[in-house]
Design a protein around this motif. Sequence first.
Motif: not given
Length: 76
Positions: A66-69, A54-64, A30-37
């Motif tokens: 989100k994950v993209y696999i 897996f890309l983790f983030g938040q929805d711009e509209d409601d801050a929920n 398992a490799i964890l890569i911070p966005r700035n790295k």
Amino acid sequence: MSGRTIQIFLPFGSPRGIKIAEITNRTVQAILIPRNKIDEAGQRSEVKNVGVYFLFGQDEDDANPKVYIGECRKLL
């Protein structure tokens, strides 16, 4: 159930940077890569293998959250 040992390697020496974790005696990593790295991650041979990401983030509209696999093939 028997115990397992997980090794976490910090390739650049910082716990806030890239982390590579593996269960000893297994081929899974398992490799964890911070966005700035992201640029630094390209220097590592581990990221050139077949994998699922897996890309983790938040929805711009409601801050929920989100994950993209996705999946990737081995880079030559």
